[in-house]
Design a protein around this motif. Structure first.
Motif, PDB file in Angstrom:
ATOM      1  N   GLY A  20       0.751  -1.236   0.000  1.00  0.00           N
ATOM      2  CA  GLY A  20       0.000   0.000   0.000  1.00  0.00           C
ATOM      3  C   GLY A  20       0.780   1.283   0.000  1.00  0.00           C
ATOM      4  O   GLY A  20       0.613   2.099   0.885  1.00  0.00           O
ATOM      5  N   LEU A  21       1.642   1.504  -0.988  1.00  0.00           N
ATOM      6  CA  LEU A  21       2.340   2.788  -1.070  1.00  0.00           C
ATOM      7  C   LEU A  21       1.375   3.933  -1.258  1.00  0.00           C
ATOM      8  O   LEU A  21       1.619   5.048  -0.804  1.00  0.00           O
ATOM      9  N   ALA A  22       0.264   3.704  -1.968  1.00  0.00           N
ATOM     10  CA  ALA A  22      -0.688   4.782  -2.212  1.00  0.00           C
ATOM     11  C   ALA A  22      -1.347   5.238  -0.934  1.00  0.00           C
ATOM     12  O   ALA A  22      -1.738   6.390  -0.815  1.00  0.00           O
ATOM     13  N   GLY A  23      -1.498   4.349   0.032  1.00  0.00           N
ATOM     14  CA  GLY A  23      -2.112   4.748   1.284  1.00  0.00           C
ATOM     15  C   GLY A  23      -3.532   5.218   1.094  1.00  0.00           C
ATOM     16  O   GLY A  23      -3.947   6.219   1.654  1.00  0.00           O
ATOM     17  N   CYS A  24      -4.295   4.526   0.283  1.00  0.00           N
ATOM     18  CA  CYS A  24      -5.667   4.933   0.005  1.00  0.00           C
ATOM     19  C   CYS A  24      -6.533   4.644   1.218  1.00  0.00           C
ATOM     20  O   CYS A  24      -7.274   3.665   1.276  1.00  0.00           O
ATOM     21  N   ASN A  25      -6.380   5.503   2.215  1.00  0.00           N
ATOM     22  CA  ASN A  25      -7.097   5.372   3.474  1.00  0.00           C
ATOM     23  C   ASN A  25      -6.777   4.055   4.172  1.00  0.00           C
ATOM     24  O   ASN A  25      -7.616   3.455   4.811  1.00  0.00           O
ATOM     25  N   ASP A  26      -5.536   3.578   4.023  1.00  0.00           N
ATOM     26  CA  ASP A  26      -4.989   2.499   4.820  1.00  0.00           C
ATOM     27  C   ASP A  26      -3.540   2.864   5.069  1.00  0.00           C
ATOM     28  O   ASP A  26      -3.038   3.867   4.637  1.00  0.00           O
ATOM     29  N   GLU A 195      -1.329   8.270   5.031  1.00  0.00           N
ATOM     30  CA  GLU A 195       0.107   8.031   4.974  1.00  0.00           C
ATOM     31  C   GLU A 195       0.360   6.548   4.809  1.00  0.00           C
ATOM     32  O   GLU A 195      -0.288   5.705   5.439  1.00  0.00           O
ATOM     33  N   ALA A 196       1.290   6.200   3.933  1.00  0.00           N
ATOM     34  CA  ALA A 196       1.653   4.805   3.702  1.00  0.00           C
ATOM     35  C   ALA A 196       2.627   4.345   4.783  1.00  0.00           C
ATOM     36  O   ALA A 196       3.185   5.139   5.546  1.00  0.00           O
ATOM     37  N   ASP A 197       2.856   3.059   4.839  1.00  0.00           N
ATOM     38  CA  ASP A 197       3.757   2.443   5.808  1.00  0.00           C
ATOM     39  C   ASP A 197       5.107   3.160   5.800  1.00  0.00           C
ATOM     40  O   ASP A 197       5.798   3.185   4.778  1.00  0.00           O
ATOM     41  N   PRO A 198       5.519   3.744   6.936  1.00  0.00           N
ATOM     42  CA  PRO A 198       6.778   4.501   6.950  1.00  0.00           C
ATOM     43  C   PRO A 198       8.001   3.652   6.608  1.00  0.00           C
ATOM     44  O   PRO A 198       8.958   4.164   6.017  1.00  0.00           O
ATOM     45  N   ILE A 199       7.983   2.371   6.952  1.00  0.00           N
ATOM     46  CA  ILE A 199       9.134   1.511   6.674  1.00  0.00           C
ATOM     47  C   ILE A 199       9.311   1.307   5.176  1.00  0.00           C
ATOM     48  O   ILE A 199      10.415   1.044   4.690  1.00  0.00           O
ATOM     49  N   ARG A 200       8.249   1.428   4.403  1.00  0.00           N
ATOM     50  CA  ARG A 200       8.324   1.236   2.963  1.00  0.00           C
ATOM     51  C   ARG A 200       8.271   2.559   2.201  1.00  0.00           C
ATOM     52  O   ARG A 200       8.271   2.564   0.971  1.00  0.00           O
TER      53      ARG A 200
END
Length: 303
Positions: A20-26, A195-200
């Motif tokens: 989920g790089l897009a972070g579409c509400n996840d 916001e997408a997963d900070p680690i990725r």
């Protein structure tokens, strides 16, 4: 199948596979993008309410300016990632000013750039969502030369910046010149982008202090955020010739799930006056067998 439909299918497949790089509400793909960061001013091509990356916050410096986090991009062993700088912008309309600065690519650190087209952002409003008016309608389409992964990272450059300035984790939506919600770079999200997963998404090592070209005397207070093996941050100071004159390590507050703050005080009173480079990196338990450490550098002077 239209180009827009094809892009949506590709992105959806990528998100399911890569987290989920897009972070579409996840809350990506670790492959290096086809195109890299751009410094608009030099060449044509080239964490919310509480910030997981550490110490975001708009602290007022005066009635006219405020210090805010601005996210740029840079190269890492994992591909293009986000790096943060704290910058002074106009207090009135600080979120739009921060996004305009991010789009300019005018980072203090010469290693940073931007994936965003040049553009000026206007007033940004927020309630349950953060509403960002796009600079112009060209931002709704995938720019020539921008890869689909770059589009996702560019969106995150906006999301991390505006959420950091406003200190809100509300989803980000985009509007056109008529105030209607619209897609960005060919990517649509009815619920907005989170916001997408900070680690990725974020560089796994980032130096906050010293700032680029900072003058230091006596003690260098070095700090930043990172996610390094067993929370071990490796640092060194190099002279103008590239020789290491000091080295050591610091311990971050944690590792693995997000970026954690770290800091250390270094005695530089015995260094000759001149220009030096502070280098911080993640620990590399693979002994060089893996992709290698993530490194961030800042040039500073001893007076």
């Amino acid at each position: 199948m239209t180009r827009r439909t094809r892009l949506a299918v590709v992105l959806t497949t990528s998100l399911l596979a890569a987290g989920g790089l897009a972070g579409c509400n996840d809350s990506g793909d670790d492959q290096s993008p086809a195109s890299g960061p751009t410094k608009h001013h030099t060449r044509a091509t080239d964490g919310g309410a509480t910030d997981d990356a550490g110490d975001d916050g708009g602290s007022d410096d005066s009635g006219d300016t405020t210090t805010v986090p601005v996210y740029f991009v840079g190269d890492t062993p994992q591909g293009t990632r986000l790096y943060r700088e704290f910058r002074k912008v106009a207090a009135d309309g600080s979120a739009g000013a921060a996004l305009s600065l991010a789009a300019s690519g005018d980072a203090l650190d010469p290693d940073y750039g931007t994936l965003l087209p040049a553009g000026t952002f206007g007033d940004i409003t927020y309630d349950e969502q953060i509403v960002v008016p796009l600079p112009d309608d060209s931002w709704t389409r995938l720019p020539d030369g921008m890869s689909e992964r770059d589009a996702l990272m560019a969106i995150q450059q906006i999301v991390y910046t505006v959420q950091g300035v406003l200190q809100r984790r509300s989803p980000v939506v985009f509007t056109d010149g008529d105030g209607n919600q619209t897609q960005i770079f060919g990517v649509a999200s009815e619920d907005g982008f989170s916001e997408a997963d900070p680690i990725r998404t974020l560089a796994l090592m980032s130096v906050t202090s010293p700032e680029t070209d900072q003058s230091v005397s006596g003690t260098l207070h070095a700090s930043g955020v990172g996610s390094s093996f067993e929370a071990n941050v490796v640092w060194r100071i190099q002279d103008a010739g590239g020789d290491t004159v000091k080295d050591g390590s610091a311990t971050a507050a944690g590792w693995m799930d997000k970026l954690y703050p770290w800091s250390t005080d270094i005695d530089v009173s015995d260094l000759d006056a001149g220009t030096y480079t502070f280098v911080a990196s993640t620990d590399d338990p693979s002994g060089g067998e893996g992709a290698g450490p993530t490194v961030d550098t800042k040039e500073f002077t001893v007076g």
